[in-house]
Structures are given as structure tokens and as C-alpha cells.
Design a protein around this motif. Sequence first.
Motif, PDB file in Angstrom:
ATOM      1  N   LEU A   1       0.826  -1.203   0.000  1.00  0.00           N
ATOM      2  CA  LEU A   1       0.000   0.000   0.000  1.00  0.00           C
ATOM      3  C   LEU A   1       0.862   1.256   0.000  1.00  0.00           C
ATOM      4  N   LEU A   2       1.885   1.297   0.843  1.00  0.00           N
ATOM      5  CA  LEU A   2       2.740   2.479   0.906  1.00  0.00           C
ATOM      6  C   LEU A   2       3.527   2.684  -0.389  1.00  0.00           C
ATOM      7  N   VAL A   3       3.965   1.604  -1.014  1.00  0.00           N
ATOM      8  CA  VAL A   3       4.632   1.716  -2.312  1.00  0.00           C
ATOM      9  C   VAL A   3       3.635   2.248  -3.346  1.00  0.00           C
ATOM     10  N   ALA A   4       2.412   1.736  -3.323  1.00  0.00           N
ATOM     11  CA  ALA A   4       1.379   2.200  -4.252  1.00  0.00           C
ATOM     12  C   ALA A   4       1.083   3.681  -4.041  1.00  0.00           C
ATOM     13  N   VAL A   5       1.041   4.123  -2.787  1.00  0.00           N
ATOM     14  CA  VAL A   5       0.812   5.543  -2.493  1.00  0.00           C
ATOM     15  C   VAL A   5       1.921   6.392  -3.111  1.00  0.00           C
ATOM     16  N   ALA A   6       3.168   5.963  -2.947  1.00  0.00           N
ATOM     17  CA  ALA A   6       4.292   6.702  -3.529  1.00  0.00           C
ATOM     18  C   ALA A   6       4.161   6.767  -5.053  1.00  0.00           C
ATOM     19  N   VAL A   7       3.819   5.663  -5.688  1.00  0.00           N
ATOM     20  CA  VAL A   7       3.658   5.621  -7.140  1.00  0.00           C
ATOM     21  C   VAL A   7       2.535   6.567  -7.571  1.00  0.00           C
ATOM     22  N   CYS A   8       1.412   6.543  -6.854  1.00  0.00           N
ATOM     23  CA  CYS A   8       0.272   7.404  -7.185  1.00  0.00           C
ATOM     24  C   CYS A   8       0.621   8.878  -7.068  1.00  0.00           C
ATOM     25  N   VAL A   9       1.205   9.252  -5.958  1.00  0.00           N
ATOM     26  CA  VAL A   9       1.524  10.657  -5.713  1.00  0.00           C
ATOM     27  C   VAL A   9       2.501  11.177  -6.767  1.00  0.00           C
ATOM     28  N   ILE A  10       3.506  10.387  -7.091  1.00  0.00           N
ATOM     29  CA  ILE A  10       4.478  10.801  -8.103  1.00  0.00           C
ATOM     30  C   ILE A  10       3.804  10.907  -9.470  1.00  0.00           C
ATOM     31  N   ALA A  11       2.956   9.952  -9.817  1.00  0.00           N
ATOM     32  CA  ALA A  11       2.250   9.999 -11.106  1.00  0.00           C
ATOM     33  C   ALA A  11       1.345  11.230 -11.184  1.00  0.00           C
ATOM     34  N   LEU A  12       0.621  11.539 -10.110  1.00  0.00           N
ATOM     35  CA  LEU A  12      -0.257  12.709 -10.101  1.00  0.00           C
ATOM     36  C   LEU A  12       0.543  14.007 -10.219  1.00  0.00           C
ATOM     37  N   ALA A  13       1.626  14.120  -9.473  1.00  0.00           N
ATOM     38  CA  ALA A  13       2.447  15.332  -9.506  1.00  0.00           C
ATOM     39  C   ALA A  13       3.109  15.505 -10.873  1.00  0.00           C
TER      40      ALA A  13
END
Length: 166
Positions: free
Chosen positions: A145-157
Motif C-alpha cells: 500500500l505504501l509503495v502504491a501511495v508513492a507511485v500514485c503521488v508521483i504519477a499525479l504530480a
Amino acid sequence: MRLLVRERLFAVGDDYWIEDADGRKIFLVDGKALRLRDTFELKDTDGRVLVGIRRKLISLRDTMVVQRDGEELATVRRKRLSLLRNHYRVTLVDGTGLDVSGKILDREFAVDYDGELLAQVSRRWLTVRDTYGIDIVREDADVPLLVAVAVCVIALADKEKEEEED
């Protein structure tokens, strides 16, 4: 647990491996090419999908959804009324939330729950270009989940930055 992420820029489908501190491959971020929306799968070394990540097509603000076994686990979006542009909110399906803040585009940010640090993303302790680390602080944390959060935030930014440049 310290993880090393080597992003390959301009890779078809945006696939890249996440390794542990000893260089062993732990997770594959499998970007799905030729889709209408950003879609990723976080897989283990045996190819099993641990979590799916997709961008919502219709939403007021860019939003990514994290799913496990076909069920929604969390949504990730930039905070609405944040004075800081680099502040994101992760809403878990049980109603609790995680805060993500820092210099997202520089890969320098933290993920916390109720003021307690869960994970730190940083390039500071690495010298390799296009590489950053994810340091999972709590041993009982949901690592995928935490890895997915990092991937999501970077993709959105990154998407927001691209739109601003156009």
C-alpha cells in the motif's frame, strides 16, 4: 525496510523494479501501455498482482484509486485547500487517512498517519540518477500500500507538471 526505486524514463508501459537494500528485486511496477487512463499493477517477483492502481477518468481533481483483489483499498488526490502544492491525501476504505507532503517532484516526501511517520521517500541517500528510496519506518506497515501511495503521488504530480508546461 528500505526499498530502492529505479525509474526508467520513457519506458514503454512505465515498467520498473523496486529492490531491497541488498539489490534483490521485490516489486515490479507494471505500467499498462495503450490505456485511456494511467494504470499500474504492483506485482511480486512471481508475477502475482499485489495491488492495482488506476487514475479515475471522471473526477473534479485528479484522483488515483488503489485496489486489492478487485476491491477499492484507497484513493489518492491532491489536497483541496492546501497552501502547499505538494500535499496529498490518501483516504482508506475504512475512512482513515494518510497525509503525504514534501517536494514530490524532487522525490523528497513523507507519508504519515495522524502525525506518525510511516514512510519516507528520498533521493538524498542515493547518488544514482532517476533513483529514489522508500524507507518504510513501521514494521507492521502495509508495504504494498505504501509503495502504491508513492507511485500514485508521483504519477499525479508528474501529470500536473506536464499539464502546466503545455
